[in-house]
Design a protein around this motif. Structure first.
Motif, mmCIF file in Angstrom:
data_model
loop_
_atom_site.group_PDB
_atom_site.id
_atom_site.type_symbol
_atom_site.label_atom_id
_atom_site.label_comp_id
_atom_site.label_asym_id
_atom_site.label_seq_id
_atom_site.Cartn_x
_atom_site.Cartn_y
_atom_site.Cartn_z
ATOM 1 N N HIS A 89 18.827 72.847 28.302
ATOM 2 C CA HIS A 89 19.382 72.472 29.397
ATOM 3 C C HIS A 89 18.952 71.441 30.142
ATOM 4 O O HIS A 89 17.875 71.440 30.129
ATOM 5 N N ALA A 90 19.764 70.901 30.981
ATOM 6 C CA ALA A 90 19.437 69.646 31.803
ATOM 7 C C ALA A 90 19.901 69.960 33.180
ATOM 8 O O ALA A 90 21.044 70.322 33.593
ATOM 9 N N ASP A 91 19.199 69.624 34.142
ATOM 10 C CA ASP A 91 19.267 69.735 35.528
ATOM 11 C C ASP A 91 19.149 68.201 36.097
ATOM 12 O O ASP A 91 18.162 67.783 36.237
ATOM 13 N N ILE A 92 20.549 67.684 36.304
ATOM 14 C CA ILE A 92 20.574 66.553 36.992
ATOM 15 C C ILE A 92 21.337 66.508 38.306
ATOM 16 O O ILE A 92 21.806 65.498 38.965
ATOM 17 N N GLY A 93 21.272 67.755 39.092
ATOM 18 C CA GLY A 93 21.696 67.872 40.087
ATOM 19 C C GLY A 93 23.123 68.368 40.339
ATOM 20 O O GLY A 93 24.006 68.255 41.240
ATOM 21 N N GLN A 94 23.548 68.804 39.229
ATOM 22 C CA GLN A 94 24.908 69.153 39.093
ATOM 23 C C GLN A 94 25.450 70.445 39.857
ATOM 24 O O GLN A 94 26.663 70.694 40.068
ATOM 25 N N GLY A 95 24.468 71.325 40.347
ATOM 26 C CA GLY A 95 24.610 72.466 40.880
ATOM 27 C C GLY A 95 25.046 73.435 39.911
ATOM 28 O O GLY A 95 25.261 73.336 38.794
ATOM 29 N N ASP A 96 25.272 74.873 40.506
ATOM 30 C CA ASP A 96 25.611 75.971 39.612
ATOM 31 C C ASP A 96 27.021 76.091 39.714
ATOM 32 O O ASP A 96 27.590 76.928 38.942
ATOM 33 N N ASP A 97 28.034 75.595 40.521
ATOM 34 C CA ASP A 97 29.613 75.854 40.609
ATOM 35 C C ASP A 97 30.291 74.990 39.528
ATOM 36 O O ASP A 97 31.480 74.951 40.047
ATOM 37 N N VAL A 98 29.758 74.529 38.532
ATOM 38 C CA VAL A 98 30.585 73.410 38.125
ATOM 39 C C VAL A 98 31.101 74.111 36.589
ATOM 40 O O VAL A 98 30.464 75.303 36.092
ATOM 41 N N SER A 99 32.186 73.652 35.991
ATOM 42 C CA SER A 99 32.873 74.247 34.884
ATOM 43 C C SER A 99 32.046 73.651 33.533
ATOM 44 O O SER A 99 32.660 74.160 32.451
#
Length: 120
Positions: A89-99
């Motif tokens: 998993h990568a967190d690049i600032g996409q948030g939790d509410d993306v599809s």
């Protein structure tokens, strides 16, 4: 007449490892290899991926990334398959509410698993 993308070249420290990962992800086969590169692609060889040895390590977010969609399963099942192959998993600032899911391949390159299915 227009141009078309024939190869996407990814610099990496271990071409064999990355070609194996992406070959499994995409169902591509090895088309060519030498000591510094491995090229994979679909049977029609229309657009290929070339993994080219480079000793420089990735230091920041890529400005270009690959998006993939499952062809024969639901997104959650495909996510499990990609994680089992070595994605993380990568967190690049996409948030939790993306599809979609943002992931890293084994060398830390970002890619996204989109929702819905693509034609095989």
């Amino acid at each position: 007449m227009a141009a078309r993308i024939t190869e996407l070249v990814l610099d990496c420290t271990d071409p064999e490892r990355l070609a194996t990962f992406w070959g499994e992800v995409l169902g591509y086969e090895v088309l060519d290899r030498d000591e510094d590169s491995v090229e994979i692609g679909p049977p029609d060889k229309r657009t290929t991926l070339l993994f080219l040895r480079n000793s420089d390590r990735k230091l920041q977010k890529l400005r270009l990334h690959i998006d993939v969609r499952a062809t024969d399963r639901e997104q959650k099942d495909e996510l499990e398959r990609l994680l089992a192959l070595g994605a993380t998993h990568a967190d690049i600032g996409q948030g939790d509410d993306v599809s979609w899911y943002t992931l890293h391949d084994p060398e830390g390159n970002e890619f996204c698993l989109l929702s819905g299915r693509a034609d095989p």
